[in-house]
Motif scaffolding. Structure first.
Motif, mmCIF file in Angstrom:
data_model
loop_
_atom_site.group_PDB
_atom_site.id
_atom_site.type_symbol
_atom_site.label_atom_id
_atom_site.label_comp_id
_atom_site.label_asym_id
_atom_site.label_seq_id
_atom_site.Cartn_x
_atom_site.Cartn_y
_atom_site.Cartn_z
ATOM 1 N N PHE A 299 0.833 -1.204 0.000
ATOM 2 C CA PHE A 299 0.000 0.000 0.000
ATOM 3 C C PHE A 299 0.870 1.258 0.000
ATOM 4 O O PHE A 299 0.822 2.032 -0.917
ATOM 5 C CB PHE A 299 -0.947 0.017 1.201
ATOM 6 C CG PHE A 299 -1.934 1.176 1.131
ATOM 7 C CD1 PHE A 299 -3.052 1.083 0.320
ATOM 8 C CD2 PHE A 299 -1.711 2.346 1.839
ATOM 9 C CE1 PHE A 299 -3.943 2.147 0.221
ATOM 10 C CE2 PHE A 299 -2.601 3.414 1.752
ATOM 11 C CZ PHE A 299 -3.716 3.303 0.944
ATOM 12 N N ALA A 300 1.659 1.475 1.037
ATOM 13 C CA ALA A 300 2.518 2.657 1.238
ATOM 14 C C ALA A 300 1.781 3.731 2.030
ATOM 15 O O ALA A 300 1.279 4.712 1.482
ATOM 16 C CB ALA A 300 3.046 3.225 -0.073
ATOM 17 N N ALA A 317 4.169 3.015 -9.889
ATOM 18 C CA ALA A 317 2.898 2.527 -10.424
ATOM 19 C C ALA A 317 2.354 1.377 -9.580
ATOM 20 O O ALA A 317 3.049 0.795 -8.741
ATOM 21 C CB ALA A 317 3.078 2.090 -11.871
ATOM 22 N N ALA A 318 1.094 1.014 -9.844
ATOM 23 C CA ALA A 318 0.376 0.044 -9.011
ATOM 24 C C ALA A 318 1.048 -1.325 -8.955
ATOM 25 O O ALA A 318 0.938 -2.024 -7.952
ATOM 26 C CB ALA A 318 -1.058 -0.095 -9.513
ATOM 27 N N ARG A 319 1.762 -1.718 -9.980
ATOM 28 C CA ARG A 319 2.428 -3.030 -9.951
ATOM 29 C C ARG A 319 3.526 -3.071 -8.896
ATOM 30 O O ARG A 319 3.951 -4.137 -8.453
ATOM 31 C CB ARG A 319 3.008 -3.388 -11.311
ATOM 32 C CG ARG A 319 4.084 -2.458 -11.819
ATOM 33 C CD ARG A 319 4.672 -2.920 -13.130
ATOM 34 N NE ARG A 319 5.407 -4.180 -12.976
ATOM 35 C CZ ARG A 319 6.296 -4.619 -13.863
ATOM 36 N NH1 ARG A 319 6.524 -3.929 -14.971
ATOM 37 N NH2 ARG A 319 6.943 -5.739 -13.661
ATOM 38 N N TYR A 320 3.976 -1.884 -8.472
ATOM 39 C CA TYR A 320 4.991 -1.793 -7.431
ATOM 40 C C TYR A 320 4.426 -1.287 -6.100
ATOM 41 O O TYR A 320 4.958 -1.627 -5.042
ATOM 42 C CB TYR A 320 6.117 -0.828 -7.852
ATOM 43 C CG TYR A 320 6.776 -1.166 -9.154
ATOM 44 C CD1 TYR A 320 7.773 -2.140 -9.219
ATOM 45 C CD2 TYR A 320 6.415 -0.506 -10.326
ATOM 46 C CE1 TYR A 320 8.392 -2.444 -10.422
ATOM 47 C CE2 TYR A 320 7.033 -0.807 -11.533
ATOM 48 C CZ TYR A 320 8.018 -1.772 -11.579
ATOM 49 O OH TYR A 320 8.630 -2.083 -12.771
ATOM 50 N N CYS A 321 3.390 -0.486 -6.172
ATOM 51 C CA CYS A 321 2.903 0.224 -4.984
ATOM 52 C C CYS A 321 1.381 0.245 -4.981
ATOM 53 O O CYS A 321 0.756 0.813 -5.892
ATOM 54 C CB CYS A 321 3.462 1.642 -4.964
ATOM 55 S SG CYS A 321 3.104 2.549 -3.463
ATOM 56 N N GLY A 322 0.771 -0.376 -3.951
ATOM 57 C CA GLY A 322 -0.671 -0.572 -3.930
ATOM 58 C C GLY A 322 -1.498 0.697 -3.976
ATOM 59 O O GLY A 322 -2.532 0.745 -4.639
ATOM 60 N N ILE A 323 -1.050 1.761 -3.310
ATOM 61 C CA ILE A 323 -1.869 2.972 -3.269
ATOM 62 C C ILE A 323 -2.023 3.586 -4.652
ATOM 63 O O ILE A 323 -3.020 4.269 -4.933
ATOM 64 C CB ILE A 323 -1.275 4.009 -2.284
ATOM 65 C CG1 ILE A 323 -2.302 5.123 -2.020
ATOM 66 C CG2 ILE A 323 0.041 4.567 -2.779
ATOM 67 C CD1 ILE A 323 -1.875 6.111 -0.953
ATOM 68 N N ALA A 324 -1.056 3.331 -5.548
ATOM 69 C CA ALA A 324 -1.118 3.919 -6.888
ATOM 70 C C ALA A 324 -2.331 3.440 -7.665
ATOM 71 O O ALA A 324 -2.792 4.126 -8.590
ATOM 72 C CB ALA A 324 0.159 3.611 -7.663
#
Length: 400
Positions: A299-300, A317-324
């Motif tokens: 999430f972050a 981006a979302a593939r690396y970071c859930g909140i994106a």
């Protein structure tokens, strides 16, 4: 519902809740701050008992239980010890046991990271798969972690599996498909929307932290500097004007390595390592933006916290970071397709430095986003899960 009926509505039952988290400290990572926020929100509503090996937190109405740590190394053995010790301590006397750790017990299991089995086996085939399994069966560490995780995701009644990001759902179901009916998502939140710092507040915060009073301040927050992308940020900083600087907040264990990186990149004088802060809020006040080029974050929370302080954010981006997955590029954030692309990161940061209108737009949109992600509402969703589980459990009159 009539006014009379509302007056006669039953008061929610006060439950005795055990919360399991090895590190219960505000200077910990996102998982620790998540569990602390829920405890603080629900302490007045329920009888909360925290079981942890390291406790650096005080809150009215919360009871703290120190769990011994006879062996902190190896970590897998300590994890097994913590799971066993907390099972013994909470096996009776609690309406609900809520674990934020890899344990086999706990009516609520909040999952903050990708499953270990997914990380080990996803996409691995043929000879590589055979070698991977050989590595697993000859490693006590991996066998313990996987055994705990398998039991954690086992279908039991009553049990709730709470994921902290919608992006985790697909990976969890690929790994443990039988648990689908028990899944729900409760993302992190913020206690309140603080708002953007005034010029005077920013200057005071910078003076307090020993940061330059002038210049464009880029904030980086994370305990694992490697995973959170500090290498890319240092490379990007080298492409920005000398008036730009980076403030690094988090566990200082990796500081020496990254000081060498900053020296090699010629930006040592522009990178300030602040260590862990009990109050990260002062760092948000001191900054002009947050850079979070993370390689892996379910999430972050730091991104959401920065947005609650009105900071424009640059995030993977979302593939690396859930909140994106909840953000829109150029509307309420600048989203990086590849967090390891230092040129793209420097371009995004340069835009924020030079384009005042963009900074203002992203700041206002960030505050609006944070307004819709506050702990007061999210914690009540967790409280409802507690109530549903307690209603379906057998009465337990014992007290541990």
């Amino acid at each position: 519902m009539t006014a009379l009926a509302a007056d006669q509505a039953p008061t929610p039952r006060r439950l005795r809740i055990a919360v399991l988290n090895r590190q219960f400290s505000g200077t910990g990572g996102g998982a620790e701050r998540y569990s602390i926020a829920l405890v603080e929100q629900l302490a007045a509503q329920h009888d909360i008992h925290v079981f942890a090996q390291h406790i650096d937190h005080v809150w009215p109405g919360v009871t703290y239980h120190q769990v011994s740590a006879p062996l902190t190394r190896p970590r897998w053995l300590n994890q097994l010890w913590f799971a066993t010790a907390t099972w013994w301590a909470t096996r009776k006397g609690f309406d609900v046991v809520h674990s934020h750790e890899n344990t086999w017990h706990g009516h609520v299991q909040t999952v903050h990271v990708l499953p270990i089995k997914y990380n080990l086996l996803q996409g691995v085939q043929g000879a590589r798969l055979a070698l991977r399994w050989l590595n697993i069966i000859t490693s006590p560490r991996l066998l313990v972690y996987l055994a705990l995780e398998r039991s954690r995701f086992a279908v039991r009644q009553p049990r709730a599996l709470v994921l902290t990001s919608q992006t985790l759902v697909a990976q969890v179901l690929q790994t443990y498909p039988a648990c689908q009916a028990a899944l729900s998502v409760i993302t992190p939140g913020v206690e309140r929307v603080v708002g953007a710092a005034s010029a005077a507040e920013q200057a005071a915060a910078r003076a307090r932290l020993g940061l330059p009073l002038e210049g464009f301040g880029i904030l980086f927050v994370g305990n694992d500097y490697r995973k959170k992308g500090l290498t890319s940020l240092i490379q990007a900083l080298a492409q920005l004007p000398r008036s730009c600087f980076v403030a690094v907040v988090g566990n200082p264990a990796q500081t020496a390595h990254f000081k060498v990186q900053a020296q090699s990149a010629g930006v040592a004088a522009q990178v300030f390592f602040l260590g862990s802060l009990a109050d990260v809020g002062v760092a948000y006040q001191a900054a002009d933006c947050l850079a979070h080029p993370t390689l892996e974050d379910t999430f972050a929370m730091v991104v959401l916290e920065a947005m609650a302080h009105g900071l424009p954010v640059v995030v993977s981006a979302a593939r690396y970071c859930g909140i994106a997955a909840l953000l829109t590029d150029e509307v309420n954030a600048l989203v990086l397709a590849d967090p390891q692309n230092a040129w793209a990161l420097s371009t995004a940061l340069s835009r924020l430095q030079q384009e005042g209108a963009l900074r203002q737009q992203l700041s206002q949109a960030a505050l609006a986003f944070a307004q819709n992600h506050q702990w007061s509402a999210l914690a009540q969703r967790q409280a409802q899960i507690y109530a549903d589980l307690a209603d379906h459990r057998q009465p337990d009159t014992g007290r541990s």
